[in-house]
Write an enzyme that holds these catalytic residues in place. Structure first.
Site, mmCIF file in Angstrom:
data_model
loop_
_atom_site.group_PDB
_atom_site.id
_atom_site.type_symbol
_atom_site.label_atom_id
_atom_site.label_comp_id
_atom_site.label_asym_id
_atom_site.label_seq_id
_atom_site.Cartn_x
_atom_site.Cartn_y
_atom_site.Cartn_z
ATOM 1 N N ALA A 1 0.799 -1.224 0.000
ATOM 2 C CA ALA A 1 0.000 0.000 0.000
ATOM 3 C C ALA A 1 0.833 1.276 0.000
ATOM 4 O O ALA A 1 0.304 2.368 -0.180
ATOM 5 C CB ALA A 1 -0.937 0.009 1.210
ATOM 6 N N GLY B 1 15.532 -0.696 14.104
ATOM 7 C CA GLY B 1 15.096 -1.020 15.446
ATOM 8 C C GLY B 1 15.726 -2.328 15.882
ATOM 9 O O GLY B 1 15.957 -3.225 15.071
ATOM 10 N N HIS C 1 26.967 -9.335 -42.387
ATOM 11 C CA HIS C 1 27.368 -8.043 -41.853
ATOM 12 C C HIS C 1 26.497 -6.897 -42.370
ATOM 13 O O HIS C 1 26.032 -6.897 -43.498
ATOM 14 C CB HIS C 1 28.829 -7.709 -42.199
ATOM 15 C CG HIS C 1 29.447 -8.603 -43.216
ATOM 16 N ND1 HIS C 1 30.464 -9.464 -42.908
ATOM 17 C CD2 HIS C 1 29.171 -8.814 -44.527
ATOM 18 C CE1 HIS C 1 30.798 -10.159 -43.985
ATOM 19 N NE2 HIS C 1 30.029 -9.779 -44.979
#
Length: 433
Positions: free
Chosen positions: A9, A138, A339
């Site tokens: 979200a 954290g 080529h």
């Protein structure tokens, strides 16, 4: 079995792009599809939580998969990772199974094997990473392999800052745990958001056991910026290269070779340095020479390059395509183009030789037209084939010819103006020395 909820979200503002973050590609594949593929490999009940540009993401997903259950996060009322799995009444979004695995859509490197600890656990659990440098994360404080508490870095004391266990952002919950604690979750924090980590804290406060499961760091890299996207792509490239070499593909200077998820190999293949394989390609018993680009094409029993470009819908079988040749929607069967040619919207038969500088003139300014060339055709250098055109078999086309009409089989075709040599013509333009 378990249910999987994928969180997608977020706005992805650090990507600095109008494209939704989860639709940015890793090796040609939107990163959301990697995590969806992993989710469907472990569950028959996959949920995707959206908000920002949700219709655009939903449309992209529905083009590939019909089994996803979509939800819209009520961001105005319940923002954050915890809010993502809430309904209007703060109950968890309904799932088919009692166990729920929560993943993030911006982690394209997650595999089924990497999730094994969470899949095998029967308890409420959080995935952890052990980082040598956990700065910015954290910390997760552990006690006897259980989560004791989760501390944000700004709130950590000196001892807690030395902890190297951090939240990987993936969780395994029993549905009854979510039903019990999700209604108690609040947004009383600086960001005014509902966090899954706070959900764990609620459980710990009521003596719930939360297993701490360490996971492989590389697989849980989150992509929040273009720098992180590039890093994830490098890791995915290494996986794709290794998978190819494990099949027997020879790679010269592998780090220089780019290939995408849709590329498949069969038989004995050689990729020289600087090769790029883009989109859904089949490379079978083929030699792709240096710095060639193959896009959405099939190269079978053939050699291509160096410096060749096979654009989408090229099918090159038992053929040789040499340096500085470009093909597009071209089918070559047993032909040679050595080529400096452009071969677009054409079919070329066996034993046909395309000389240097030959061009199929396939575009009239409004529409594309096709060139059909039979077998045993020799096309002299610097010829132009103005489509639509049909050239039969056993045809010889002289050098420098411009073909505007069909050529019957067995013909010799020339369209050059006679050469004129004007005596002393040079000196009409320049003074004599």
């Amino acid at each position: 079995m378990l249910s999987v909820i994928i969180l997608a979200a977020g706005k992805g503002t650090r990507m600095h792009s109008s494209l939704p973050k989860t639709l940015h590609t890793i090796c040609g594949e939107p990163m959301l599809f990697y995590i969806l593929e992993t989710a469907f490999s472990i569950s028959d009940d996959v949920h995707l939580v959206l908000h920002h540009q949700q219709e655009r993401i939903k449309e992209a997903v529905l083009e590939r998969s019909k089994g996803v259950i979509f939800h819209t996060q009520i961001v105005e009322k319940y923002s954050g990772t915890g809010g993502a799995i809430m309904q209007e009444d703060k109950t968890p979004i309904p799932t088919k199974h009692e166990r729920v695995l929560i993943l993030n859509a911006d982690m394209p490197l997650i595999t089924k094997d990497a999730l094994a600890p969470l899949l095998e656990s029967q308890n409420n659990a959080i995935g952890l990473l052990h980082l040598a440098d956990p700065k910015g994360y954290g910390r997760v404080v552990l006690e006897n392999h259980q989560v004791k508490k989760i501390v944000e870095e700004k709130d950590a004391n000196d001892e807690e800052k030395t902890i190297q266990s951090v939240n990987a952002g993936v969780y395994g919950f029993e549905r009854k745990f979510l039903e019990k604690y999700l209604p108690k979750l609040h947004d009383q924090n600086a960001q005014k958001e509902y966090y899954l980590t706070d959900l764990i804290a609620l459980g710990i406060n009521e003596n719930e056991k939360i297993d701490a499961l360490f996971l492989e760091e590389e697989c849980f890299l989150g992509v929040n910026s273009q720098t992180e996207r590039a890093k994830a792509e490098e890791i995915m490239l290494e996986r794709l290269r290794k998978n190819a070499m494990d099949l027997g593909v020879v790679m010269q200077l592998p780090s220089s070779i780019y290939l995408e998820k849709g590329v498949s190999f069969k038989g004995e293949c050689v990729l020289e340095q600087g090769v790029r394989l883009i989109g859904n390609c089949l490379i079978e018993n083929a030699h792709i020479k240096a710095y060639s680009v193959i896009e959405e094409s099939q190269i079978v029993n053939s050699s291509v390059g160096p410096f060749a470009h096979a654009r989408p819908k090229s099918v090159i079988c038992n053929s040789h395509v040499g340096n500085f040749v470009e093909t597009k929607n071209a089918k070559l069967q047993g032909a040679k183009a050595g080529h400096l040619s452009y071969l677009g919207d054409c079919e070329i038969g066996k034993n046909t030789n395309v000389g240097a500088g030959v061009i199929t003139c396939n575009y009239d300014g409004k529409k594309k037209h096709q060139t059909i060339i039979g077998e045993n055709v020799f096309i002299g250098s610097d010829s132009q084939l103005v489509a639509p055109i049909n050239i039969g078999s056993n045809v010889l086309i002289g050098s420098g010819t411009t073909i505007t009409k069909d050529i019957p089989s067995g013909s010799l075709s020339l369209s050059r103006a006679p050469q004129i040599n004007i005596e002393n013509g040079y000196f009409k333009f320049f003074k004599k020395p």
